[in-house]
Design a protein around this motif. Structure first.
Motif, short mmCIF file in Angstrom:
data_model
loop_
_atom_site.label_atom_id
_atom_site.label_comp_id
_atom_site.label_asym_id
_atom_site.label_seq_id
_atom_site.Cartn_x
_atom_site.Cartn_y
_atom_site.Cartn_z
N ARG A 146 0.81 -1.21 0.00
CA ARG A 146 0.00 0.00 0.00
C ARG A 146 0.85 1.26 0.00
N HIS A 174 -1.28 4.02 0.26
CA HIS A 174 -2.32 4.80 0.94
C HIS A 174 -2.53 4.21 2.33
N ARG A 179 -11.84 -2.11 -9.93
CA ARG A 179 -11.98 -3.27 -9.05
C ARG A 179 -13.38 -3.81 -9.30
N GLY A 182 -11.42 -9.84 0.28
CA GLY A 182 -10.22 -9.45 -0.48
C GLY A 182 -9.08 -8.99 0.40
N VAL A 219 -10.20 -13.16 -7.87
CA VAL A 219 -9.16 -13.41 -8.86
C VAL A 219 -8.37 -12.12 -9.09
C1 LIG Z 1 -9.54 -12.77 -2.65
C2 LIG Z 1 -8.74 -12.86 -1.63
C3 LIG Z 1 -7.62 -11.99 -1.33
C4 LIG Z 1 -6.95 -11.07 -2.20
N1 LIG Z 1 -5.94 -10.49 -1.49
C5 LIG Z 1 -5.94 -10.96 -0.21
C6 LIG Z 1 -6.98 -11.90 -0.10
C7 LIG Z 1 -7.33 -12.64 1.14
C8 LIG Z 1 -5.02 -10.57 0.87
C9 LIG Z 1 -4.85 -9.11 1.04
N2 LIG Z 1 -5.19 -8.13 0.17
C10 LIG Z 1 -4.86 -6.91 0.70
C11 LIG Z 1 -4.29 -7.12 1.98
C12 LIG Z 1 -3.85 -6.04 2.94
C13 LIG Z 1 -2.63 -5.37 2.49
C14 LIG Z 1 -2.30 -4.14 3.31
O1 LIG Z 1 -3.13 -3.59 4.03
O2 LIG Z 1 -1.15 -3.75 3.21
C15 LIG Z 1 -4.26 -8.49 2.19
C16 LIG Z 1 -3.71 -9.24 3.37
C17 LIG Z 1 -5.01 -5.61 0.02
C18 LIG Z 1 -6.30 -5.37 -0.61
N3 LIG Z 1 -6.87 -6.17 -1.57
C19 LIG Z 1 -8.06 -5.62 -1.96
C20 LIG Z 1 -8.25 -4.40 -1.23
C21 LIG Z 1 -9.42 -3.49 -1.39
C22 LIG Z 1 -7.16 -4.25 -0.39
C23 LIG Z 1 -6.93 -3.10 0.60
C24 LIG Z 1 -5.78 -2.22 0.25
C25 LIG Z 1 -5.58 -1.87 -1.19
O3 LIG Z 1 -6.37 -1.14 -1.76
O4 LIG Z 1 -4.59 -2.33 -1.77
C26 LIG Z 1 -9.00 -6.15 -2.96
C27 LIG Z 1 -8.69 -7.46 -3.56
N4 LIG Z 1 -7.98 -8.48 -3.02
C28 LIG Z 1 -7.95 -9.54 -3.86
C29 LIG Z 1 -8.69 -9.17 -5.01
C30 LIG Z 1 -8.93 -10.07 -6.17
C31 LIG Z 1 -9.15 -7.86 -4.81
C32 LIG Z 1 -9.98 -6.97 -5.64
C33 LIG Z 1 -10.41 -7.06 -6.77
C34 LIG Z 1 -7.27 -10.81 -3.61
#
Ligand SMILES: C=Cc1c2[nH]c(c1C)Cc1[nH]c(c(CCC(=O)O)c1C)Cc1[nH]c(c(C)c1CCC(=O)O)Cc1[nH]c(c(C)c1C=C)C2
Length: 743
Positions: A72, A74, A115, A191, A383
């Motif tokens: 991140r 942000h 997203r 996510g 995904v």
């Molecule tokens: C579908 C499952 C998962 C996806 N990513 C993770 C899982 C369980 C794990 C994960 N993703 C984020 C974090 C936190 C990172 C941080 O705070 O430094 C973790 C442990 C980040 C994140 N992923 C999404 C969001 C909205 C965020 C929050 C921060 C950011 O904006 O980066 C959305 C997201 N995750 C996954 C997908 C496919 C997706 C959106 C389309 C996969």
């Protein structure tokens, strides 16, 4: 004579490695060069879930990330400021990998903004506002939701914690909450935590929003009121002056997230290389720990017994393993409750499947990826469109890449643990065909089964943490907890939290434990320090005849009139006053009067005083917290660490107060109750009177009086060298050794 103090770190994931890194820097700064650091990792590789696989040349050297892949830029949902983000950037710079590895993604780029969610058997883009106004997935225009929340009944100071679902239902009512929960928060929480909105804690996961409601009565009202404060966020962290937000503001404004060119594991590799170059650190691979035993002897030491029956004696333990693993090491009945509390943090299993396709354009549109709301009943959580994210690095490579995430809180229900790789691939191919219209067979794939990979901060998580820290203090365990089990699951959070914890470690006491002091011949020197008195076996006599006499008759009275958010007050307290407290407390009474330039107004209708503070409502609240702490914890040893901590850390007052209460021996529930009570109001009023009665009146803060007197000279000296000023004013015949050095 000096033996080497030793700190043991268990766990060689990112938390353990950065703990060793920050510790090595602290040791270099302090005067304890002999301190040894032992890092134990049970497997043959370091890095934990951070694992990058480099594919063969025939697959165009694509990389597969088996764990986290982006970081991140942000603040995120739980972090309250940008310090953790900047801290990781600093680390990359310090390790000299920033320039070649840092690949940021612009906020305006499609691969960040777009997203998607799988809604009604179609992929829809949440970034496409026309969809929202067209009734998908929110049925009403967003302003309806905002207005409802703003005017709905205030839940101020009523709720300790609740699930995310219940928080949203309470704030938005049944009509509006359903859409928000089912189609926005359910996928969002999947996510990040791979968890469910019906289990996770609103207080821990949505810290910022939950605090706003608790403080201002509504989320929207709170956001409006705190908008102005955001402008002041570009500050330097009080403990770490290298974290200057201004240095990075252009970068943070332009970019959203970033990845590392060679994959996240490069950070692990470089950290290991750096640590291996240091002579006082030993990195121990393949070291399964059988037992950790805490001895409540004079030295409060710890014994680590490995599977190969090797024994290590250490002075302090940094646990960088998951909470449930640490719980296993407390097999002694004595620690049963601590073990139970540590086991109360659940973890979910994940299956991460990286897939490489021959075709270049397999994605329905350029995006970050998509998430699947529980209502859509898929076997997948979401995904990720890796090729879109890693566009800059992979533009000359053939094919395209995506990652499928499965499991999380639904792992058992879907019986994923029993599926063979073939069965998993069968499910994945079917779902991708349905959801993305992807009929291709992958060229190559890799399945990672990550057991207990992500901690889920369920309802009561923060209270559970309070209990864990209270028990560690009660048992007097030389133990520090780092890693994603406790205070944030993002990589930035874990790194920054480890840095904070290391900063709070007191290496001096460890050093003192290892000093073997001989009793001096001259009895005049026997009461110079506690350690000498101990060596001469005259502690009791020194206490009765020397130290208490100092206390009763000749102590210097120092009063600090201050306001909690005033930068000068904070600077004075965290440097001059803190040093004084640490070195010459037995010749000085330190009195805090937290009020400063505030004003009060009596409200006859409520029979309460209303306070107006120079730095706004937040300051009034922090003044009140300090007031209550001073009342319930009147001894310097009780309140000083808390006040120092609060004045050292910037951020949301309540969050910092909770954090500092955890670190000192303050019961924050008692303090919260006081801040909302008539007693708190009366105590604050008493400080107002005391400040207003100052002769001469105070003109600025901090305003210092010495034995009740204020002069320009006293003020100047206090700000420059408070220890010197107090030592000079001390009239006793037996000044402490620190004064002798000073005179
Ligand atoms: C579908 C499952 C998962 C996806 N990513 C993770 C899982 C369980 C794990 C994960 N993703 C984020 C974090 C936190 C990172 C941080 O705070 O430094 C973790 C442990 C980040 C994140 N992923 C999404 C969001 C909205 C965020 C929050 C921060 C950011 O904006 O980066 C959305 C997201 N995750 C996954 C997908 C496919 C997706 C959106 C389309 C996969």
């Amino acid at each position: 004579m000096q033996k080497s103090p030793t700190i043991g770190i268990v766990g060689g994931g990112i938390a353990g490695l950065v703990s060793a890194y920050y510790l090595s820097q602290k040791v270099a700064r302090s005067k304890i060069p002999h301190l040894r650091i032992l890092l134990f990792e049970r497997s043959s590789r370091f890095g934990g879930w951070i694992q990058t696989e480099q594919l063969e040349k025939k697959y165009d050297s694509h990389i597969f990330e088996h764990g986290p892949r982006t970081l991140r830029l942000h603040t995120g949902f739980s972090s309250l400021d940008n310090h953790s983000t900047i801290n990781t950037l600093k680390l990359l710079e310090q390790l000299n990998i920033f320039n070649e590895q840092f690949c940021p993604i612009e906020k305006t780029s499609a691969s960040f903004k777009n997203r998607l969610i799988y809604y009604n058997k179609k992929l829809i883009n949440l970034n496409d506002l026309s969809l929202i106004f067209g009734g998908k997935p929110l049925r009403y225009p967003p302003i309806f939701y905002i207005l409802y929340e703003y005017f709905s009944e205030k839940g101020r100071f009523t709720v300790q914690d609740e699930t995310i679902k219940s928080f949203i239902y309470r704030r938005f009512g049944h009509i509006f909450a359903e859409d928000i929960v089912e189609y926005l928060l359910d996928p969002l929480i999947k996510g990040i935590y791979a968890g469910s909105v019906t289990d996770l804690s609103a207080r821990s996961v949505f810290k910022k929003l939950f605090n706003l409601e608790q403080r201002y009565g509504s989320i929207t009202g709170g956001l409006l009121k705190t908008r102005k404060d955001k402008q002041n966020e570009n500050s330097i962290h009080f403990l770490f002056d290298d974290l200057n937000l201004n240095d990075y503001s252009t970068l943070l404004n332009k970019y959203s997230i970033y990845y590392l060119h060679d994959g996240l594991e490069i950070l692990i590799k470089i950290l290991i290389k750096y640590l291996q170059s240091l002579s006082n650190i030993e990195l121990k691979f393949n070291q399964t720990i059988k037992k950790i035993q805490f001895f409540h002897n004079e030295k409060n030491s710890i014994e680590i017994l490995t599977q190969s029956n090797e024994k290590y004696h250490i002075d302090h333990l940094i646990s960088a393993i998951p909470s449930y693993e640490l719980a296993n090491y407390f097999d002694n009945k004595q620690y049963e409750i601590l073990q139970k509390q540590l086991n109360q943090i659940p973890f979910v299993n994940m299956i991460v499947i990286n897939l490489l396709y021959e075709k270049k354009d397999i994605f329905p549109l350029e995006a970050f990826g998509y998430l699947i709301p529980s209502r859509e009943q898929s076997h997948l959580l979401g995904v990720l469109f890796d090729s879109c994210i890693r566009q800059k690095s992979d533009k000359n490579k053939h094919g395209s890449q995506l990652t499928v995430m499965m499991g999380g809180a639904w792992f058992d229900q879907l019986r994923l643990g029993q599926c063979t790789d073939e069965q998993l691939m069968h499910i994945v191919m079917n779902e991708l065909k349905k959801q993305m219209d992807l009929n291709e067979k992958p060229l190559f794939y890799s399945i990672s089964r990550l057991n207990k990979a992500i901690p889920n901060y369920i309802v009561g998580h923060d209270d559970n943490l309070d209990d864990i820290y209270a028990l560690i203090r009660r048992y007097n365990l030389p133990l520090t907890l780092v890693g994603n089990s406790y205070r944030g699951i993002g990589v930035n959070d874990v790194i920054f939290d480890a840095r904070l914890e290391i900063e709070y470690l007191n290496l001096e006491t460890m050093k003192r434990k290892h000093l073997t002091i001989d009793c001096p011949n001259s009895p005049l020197k026997w009461c110079e320090t506690k350690e000498i008195a101990q060596a001469c076996d005259v502690i009791e006599q020194c206490e009765t005849f020397v130290w208490t006499t100092r206390m009763e008759t000749n102590r210097v009275n120092l009063s600090i009139y201050y306001e909690t958010l005033c930068p000068d007050s904070r600077q004075f307290i965290t440097t001059q006053v803190w040093n004084t407290y640490q070195s010459i407390l037995d010749i000085v009474n330190i009195t805090f009067i937290p009020y400063g330039n505030a004003r009060e107004l009596y409200r006859p209708e409520t029979k309460l005083y209303q306070f107006y503070c120079q730095h706004g409502a937040e300051e009034c609240y922090e003044n009140l917290i300090h007031t209550c702490v001073l009342n319930f914890y009147p001894k310097s040893e009780q309140h000083m660490p808390f006040i120092y901590c609060m004045e050292s850390i910037e951020g949301n007052v309540e969050t910092v107060a909770i954090q500092c209460a955890q670190k000192s021996t303050i019961d924050f529930d008692q303090i919260t109750a006081c801040t909302h009570s008539r007693l708190g109001n009366q105590l604050q009023h008493a400080y107002a009177i005391q400040t207003e009665n100052l002769q001469p009146s105070h003109q600025y803060v901090p305003w210092i009086t010495l034995n009740g007197e204020h002069t320009d000279d006293i003020q100047k000296q206090a700000e420059k060298d408070l220890i010197g000023l107090i030592c000079n004013s001390y009239k006793g015949s037996d000044p402490p050794v620190q004064c002798k050095r000073n005179l």
